[in-house]
Design an enzyme around this catalytic site. Structure first.
Site, PDB file in Angstrom:
ATOM      1  N   ASP A 261      53.505  51.039  96.862  1.00 58.76           N
ATOM      2  CA  ASP A 261      53.345  52.305  97.550  1.00 58.76           C
ATOM      3  C   ASP A 261      53.719  53.412  96.549  1.00 58.76           C
ATOM      4  OD1 ASP A 261      53.929  53.231 101.032  1.00 58.76           O
ATOM      5  OD2 ASP A 261      52.936  54.291  99.399  1.00 58.76           O
TER       6      ASP A 261
HETATM    7  C1  GLC Z   1      52.213  57.046 101.295  1.00 52.69           C
HETATM    8  C2  GLC Z   1      52.232  55.973 102.357  1.00 52.69           C
HETATM    9  C3  GLC Z   1      51.121  54.970 102.220  1.00 52.69           C
HETATM   10  C4  GLC Z   1      49.909  55.664 101.630  1.00 52.69           C
HETATM   11  C5  GLC Z   1      50.258  56.032 100.209  1.00 52.69           C
HETATM   12  C6  GLC Z   1      49.119  56.762  99.474  1.00 52.69           C
HETATM   13  O1  GLC Z   1      53.515  57.376 100.910  1.00 52.69           O
HETATM   14  O2  GLC Z   1      53.440  55.257 102.562  1.00 52.69           O
HETATM   15  O3  GLC Z   1      50.876  54.446 103.518  1.00 52.69           O
HETATM   16  O4  GLC Z   1      48.797  54.796 101.645  1.00 52.69           O
HETATM   17  O5  GLC Z   1      51.431  56.819 100.139  1.00 52.69           O
HETATM   18  O6  GLC Z   1      48.948  58.023 100.038  1.00 52.69           O
END
Ligand code: GLC
Length: 719
Positions: A261
């Site tokens: 993430d």
């Molecule tokens: C965010 C979220 C994740 C998302 C990623 C990209 O912090 O936790 O669900 O897909 O970043 O935006």
């Protein structure tokens, strides 16, 4: 394309760039070669930016093609970028949030919505969607409940499968996009419902409740997995070898891409799991996390780790191969744009057919929680008041991708569309601010209510009151909203309350004032039309709660598939002491999992069994007769629950094992069959594996988790 040959040609830095993902604003390398913006902050070199493997957070086909063009000119190996996007409940045509889709208990609906989103995404240049999010949620204080399909492992597993099918098809169609199941793992188990907080749980809890839905997505051939921000039993997921390498890859056989993430690898420093960024990189690579999202520890630290012999080049090559395989599978080497087409994107997004899918999804996911008979409203109404902070605004939810609230149909607009001859008047009454106490606008709203035939009262929370980073310790309606409800209903009892929410809310102390209550969640682009159709009876309600509504925050966590304890409290009327209870609010929720009303009424018989004994190979068939005892056609969600009466590890009072949504015309009766198999009886045992145990089980088939007559089933070695 011989990918292994290609990898042999690549420098280490080019390989590490394939394992790095930066937001689109990092990728422009100015003519001077100066790296500006976030790439500068990350201290990326021009070569590193030029060789990057994937990107996220860009807007539409035209921007995607521009970025891809610049990249293909600069990338020494001419390896196309993978474009990824948070398509969570729609790309531009936004359908209801996943929690609402869970409430539909309709797998086909979930699949159709994702299919529609995939087409719009593919035309917009998206190759990978960061969806489905399958984290199990039992704590409504957590902001990201809105993104889940609720508290039940079986419902979440079925929805995960349906969504992966919807997005990916067979990964051969021109609108098929790769799905990325997230957040691996157990992000929804955050202590106290506080986002990003610690997750600490037993192996049993993990295996029986929190892991099944990820496994379902893997079994449905999801292309990617995203790690979660949280610790799991002391180890952050992005560096958790047991989670990724041992469980996901070795045990479940997943050989696709794992992506971290956002910045989650570098955050292992903050967790106190790593001492340096080099440590972060080492632990993530060794855990087999392939792509680092929006941090640069791989690029900047792995070269030294290789020199020091801490990381082997073959592990880097394996990760790069997984990335290149997806690019090859999607046809990017032949055509770096695939079907990205700005004109077609504009034409297809929000088209009539897609709006139809979004409206149907909103109609099938709104839950009728209370109705004293005031609904359905009469379409002959001439003066309709739409009151409250959400009366005339599109409610499209937190992760609305390229969706725009102004392109969404509000409740007021939906009523106008349905009743063109009626006078529809709005009054805000109070703001949507959390903890709002200003009731200066209530009087005007009351005046309007008094002179109207019917009132639609819109309350709840804004999209940004839930979603990522938006947990709430108190989940009540504001004093102002509660005052508005009490006074408007007093002025005109022909009032229906419509709730907009990204999580179950606490309605204690105000629910009794509501003549009718509809939970519309965050219904998306066609929300207003759907709500109008439901309130005026053009469409019947059919949804059920995918998450328990607590009476108060003090009951949380509260969920249906819990244990009975050695001193269970019978029901909330008894005031027996020395049992598992609260003195002040009782144990029962306000509304249980699986609950939802309809304009129809249904009678469900006690299950009859083909036999009441099953063995490992002999299943049984349970059937019920269900009758629509009303004069309104309607759908009912039949839910099959099984309780293991006693076992070597205590089992929940009941668990959902199957569900079927059945349409019954007014007065119609049907027989519905459920196959009950030994596999449904398995649980994570003290032998550290899923297995079933002989003994007696209780079976319910009902339209809610807390109702229905039961029958006994015996599981024996042989009949
Ligand atoms: C965010 C979220 C994740 C998302 C990623 C990209 O912090 O936790 O669900 O897909 O970043 O935006």
């Amino acid at each position: 394309m011989n990918l292994k040959q290609l990898i042999k040609k690549m420098t280490l830095e080019q390989k590490l760039a394939q394992l790095s993902q930066f937001t689109a604003d990092c990728l422009s390398v100015t003519a001077s070669g100066a790296i500006s913006g976030p790439a500068g902050e990350l201290a990326l070199t021009k070569e590193q930016v030029s060789a990057t493997g994937s990107t996220l957070n860009y807007i539409g086909a035209d921007m995607m093609k521009g970025i891809q063009d610049e990249h293909m000119q600069n990338d020494p190996n001419k390896i196309p970028l993978l474009f990824m996007q948070d398509v969570i409940h729609g790309y531009r045509t936004i359908y209801p949030i996943p929690l609402a889709i869970g409430a539909s208990f309709d797998d086909q609906l979930a699949e159709d919505c994702c299919r529609m989103a995939a087409k719009e995404s593919a035309l917009g240049g998206v190759h990978v969607v960061f969806s489905p999010m399958v984290d199990l949620a039992r704590d409504p204080r957590w902001g990201r409940c809105m993104e889940t399909t609720g508290e039940d492992p079986y419902l979440n597993s079925q929805m995960a499968r349906a969504m992966v099918r919807g997005y990916q098809g067979k990964m051969k169609g021109k609108y098929d996009v790769a799905a990325c199941v997230k957040h691996f793992a157990c992000y929804g188990g955050a202590e106290a419902g506080r986002d990003y907080n610690t997750v600490d749980m037993s192996m049993r809890n993990l295996q029986d409740y929190y892991l099944p839905a990820y496994k379902a997505a893997i079994d449905e051939d999801v292309e990617m997995v995203m790690t979660s921000f949280n610790l799991l039993n002391g180890v952050p997921s992005s560096g958790n070898k047991w989670l990724m390498n041992d469980t996901l890859r070795k045990k479940w056989g997943f050989d696709g891409i794992v992506i971290s993430d956002y910045n989650a690898i570098r955050e292992m420093n903050m967790h106190g799991y790593c001492a340096t960024e080099k440590d972060c990189a080492e632990k993530s690579i060794k855990a087999t996390c392939d792509i680092e999202m929006r941090s640069a520890t791989y690029l900047q630290q792995v070269p030294n780790l290789i020199i020091e012999g801490k990381i082997k080049m073959k592990d880097i090559d394996k990760a790069v191969l997984r990335v290149l395989k997806l690019k090859e599978k999607m046809g990017l080497f032949e055509n770096p744009y695939l079907v990205a087409d700005g004109e077609k994107e504009e034409k297809v997004c929000l088209c009539k057919e897609h709006r139809e899918i979004a409206r149907k999804a909103a109609e099938k996911s709104a839950v009728l929680l209370k109705n004293n008979g005031v609904l359905p409203f009469d379409t002959s109404a001439k003066k309709v008041a739409v009151i409250g902070p959400f009366a005339d605004k599109g409610m499209i939810g937190f992760w609305a991708c390229l969706g725009k609230a102004e392109e969404a149909v509000s409740v007021a607009q939906g009523v106008k569309n349905l009743l063109p001859d009626a006078t529809v008047t709005c009054q805000e009454g109070c703001s949507s601010k959390l903890n709002e106490t200003d009731i200066s606008g209530v009087e005007k709203a009351v005046e309007l209510a008094k002179e109207s035939d019917i009132v639609i009262l819109t309350v709840g929370e804004e999209a940004y009151h839930s979603g990522e980073g938006n947990s709430r310790a108190e989940i009540k309606l504001s004093i102002a909203q509660q005052t508005l409800i009490k006074q408007v209903v007093k002025a005109n009892p022909k009032t229906a309350v419509v709730l907009f929410n990204g999580r179950p809310l606490v309605l204690n102390g105000i629910i009794d004032d509501m003549p009718a209550l509809v939970d519309a969640w965050q219904p998306g682009t066609e929300g207003g039309n759907a709500i109008a159709n439901l309130l005026f009876g053009k469409v019947n309600f059919s949804a059920k709660l995918p998450m328990t509504f607590p009476k108060t925050e003090g009951q949380i966590p509260i969920y249906y598939n819990s244990f009975r304890t050695g001193r269970p409290k019978g029901d909330d009327s008894s005031d027996a002491g020395y049992c598992s209870r609260y003195q002040d609010v009782g144990n029962l929720p306000l509304f249980p999992f699986g609950y939802g009303l309809s304009y129809s009424t249904f009678q469900i018989s006690k299950p009859t069994l083909s036999t009441n004994v099953i063995t490992k190979k002999d299943k049984l068939v349970a059937e019920v007769t269900v009758k629509n005892t009303s004069n309104v056609d309607g759908e009912v969600v039949l839910q099959a629950y099984i309780g293991d009466d006693y076992a070597s590890l205590v089992r929940p009072v009941k668990e959902l094992k199957d569900y079927k949504k059945v349409m019954l015309k007014a007065g119609e009766e049907k027989t519905v069959k459920f196959k009950i198999t030994e596999e449904m009886l398995r649980f994570w045992s003290a032998n550290d594996k899923f297995e079933s145990e002989y003994g007696s089980f209780t079976l319910w088939i009902s339209d809610c988790s807390d109702t229905g007559e039961s029958v006994k089933v015996e599981y024996v070695k042989k009949r």
